[in-house]
Write a protein that holds these residues in place. Sequence first.
Motif, PDB file in Angstrom:
ATOM      1  N   SER A 102       0.833  -1.204   0.000  1.00 50.71           N
ATOM      2  CA  SER A 102       0.000   0.000   0.000  1.00 50.71           C
ATOM      3  C   SER A 102       0.866   1.252   0.000  1.00 50.71           C
ATOM      4  CB  SER A 102      -0.930   0.009   1.214  1.00 50.71           C
ATOM      5  OG  SER A 102      -1.878  -1.027   1.085  1.00 50.71           O
ATOM      6  N   MET A 103       1.963   1.217   0.746  1.00 51.75           N
ATOM      7  CA  MET A 103       2.875   2.368   0.760  1.00 51.75           C
ATOM      8  C   MET A 103       3.511   2.556  -0.623  1.00 51.75           C
ATOM      9  SD  MET A 103       2.623   3.820   3.601  1.00 51.75           S
ATOM     10  CE  MET A 103       0.961   3.257   3.867  1.00 51.75           C
ATOM     11  N   LEU A 104       3.876   1.450  -1.260  1.00 50.12           N
ATOM     12  CA  LEU A 104       4.427   1.525  -2.619  1.00 50.12           C
ATOM     13  C   LEU A 104       3.396   2.134  -3.559  1.00 50.12           C
ATOM     14  CD1 LEU A 104       6.703   0.825  -4.624  1.00 50.12           C
ATOM     15  CD2 LEU A 104       5.667  -1.438  -4.837  1.00 50.12           C
ATOM     16  N   TRP A 105       2.152   1.752  -3.383  1.00 45.24           N
ATOM     17  CA  TRP A 105       1.085   2.280  -4.229  1.00 45.24           C
ATOM     18  C   TRP A 105       0.910   3.772  -3.997  1.00 45.24           C
ATOM     19  CZ3 TRP A 105      -4.353   3.559  -4.067  1.00 45.24           C
ATOM     20  CH2 TRP A 105      -4.984   3.443  -5.304  1.00 45.24           C
ATOM     21  N   LEU A 106       0.987   4.189  -2.737  1.00 45.44           N
ATOM     22  CA  LEU A 106       0.865   5.616  -2.442  1.00 45.44           C
ATOM     23  C   LEU A 106       2.045   6.410  -3.006  1.00 45.44           C
ATOM     24  CD1 LEU A 106      -0.611   5.472   1.171  1.00 45.44           C
ATOM     25  CD2 LEU A 106      -1.804   6.038  -0.958  1.00 45.44           C
ATOM     26  N   VAL A 107       3.244   5.827  -2.965  1.00 45.97           N
ATOM     27  CA  VAL A 107       4.408   6.476  -3.585  1.00 45.97           C
ATOM     28  C   VAL A 107       4.177   6.604  -5.093  1.00 45.97           C
ATOM     29  CG1 VAL A 107       6.860   6.168  -4.145  1.00 45.97           C
ATOM     30  CG2 VAL A 107       6.060   5.821  -1.795  1.00 45.97           C
ATOM     31  N   MET A 108       3.640   5.552  -5.690  1.00 44.65           N
ATOM     32  CA  MET A 108       3.347   5.590  -7.120  1.00 44.65           C
ATOM     33  C   MET A 108       2.347   6.700  -7.435  1.00 44.65           C
ATOM     34  SD  MET A 108       1.457   2.770  -9.475  1.00 44.65           S
ATOM     35  CE  MET A 108      -0.083   3.129  -8.656  1.00 44.65           C
ATOM     36  N   LEU A 109       1.344   6.862  -6.587  1.00 49.82           N
ATOM     37  CA  LEU A 109       0.377   7.941  -6.805  1.00 49.82           C
ATOM     38  C   LEU A 109       1.035   9.310  -6.663  1.00 49.82           C
ATOM     39  CD1 LEU A 109      -2.808   6.557  -5.046  1.00 49.82           C
ATOM     40  CD2 LEU A 109      -2.358   6.729  -7.491  1.00 49.82           C
ATOM     41  N   ALA A 110       1.978   9.429  -5.733  1.00 50.67           N
ATOM     42  CA  ALA A 110       2.713  10.696  -5.588  1.00 50.67           C
ATOM     43  C   ALA A 110       3.515  10.986  -6.858  1.00 50.67           C
ATOM     44  CB  ALA A 110       3.634  10.639  -4.371  1.00 50.67           C
ATOM     45  N   VAL A 111       4.115   9.947  -7.430  1.00 48.31           N
ATOM     46  CA  VAL A 111       4.845  10.131  -8.691  1.00 48.31           C
ATOM     47  C   VAL A 111       3.868  10.547  -9.790  1.00 48.31           C
ATOM     48  CG1 VAL A 111       6.171   8.937 -10.480  1.00 48.31           C
ATOM     49  CG2 VAL A 111       6.733   8.589  -8.066  1.00 48.31           C
TER      50      VAL A 111
END
Length: 162
Positions: A102-111
């Motif tokens: 989920s954190m990886l997904w949130l980082v992806m959304l930030a990108v």
Amino acid sequence: MNMQNVGEIVLVVLVIGWVVFRQTQWQALDHARLWRLPIILGIIGVLSLKSAVGTTTVQPISIVLLVVSAVLAVGVGLLMGTMSQVRQFEGRVEARTGVAGSMLWLVMLAVRIGVDVAGHVLNAGALVTSAGAIMIFIALNRAGRTLILARRSEELRMVAAH
């Protein structure tokens, strides 16, 4: 900002919240349902993007940013599928992406937000920042994750059958 834009933003936020919540819960991997979310989000995204294309000029930089976003979405989805926990529980296969995914997904959304900012700075047009592009981005991410989870669940079922 008009009411349609507000509605699209609310829809995107709701989808993000729903996906993050579901990623932390054990979910039965039902092959009939596994592809449902990526397909639904993809259809919504394409229909929404179609209306955005009609109101803006498609710039070459728009295409580049959309392709970069798509590759990122699929790549992170594949990684999330690999990171997901998969188990056999009460005769069924279950999976969850967990907090790290989920954190990886949130980082992806930030990108992805960074891509939107770059789109504004580079005058890429509204196509890059449209809700349709974001929904397709999420659908591609979910499809990458689903592809790996479908393979992993099938492998687990084959091991359990022996």
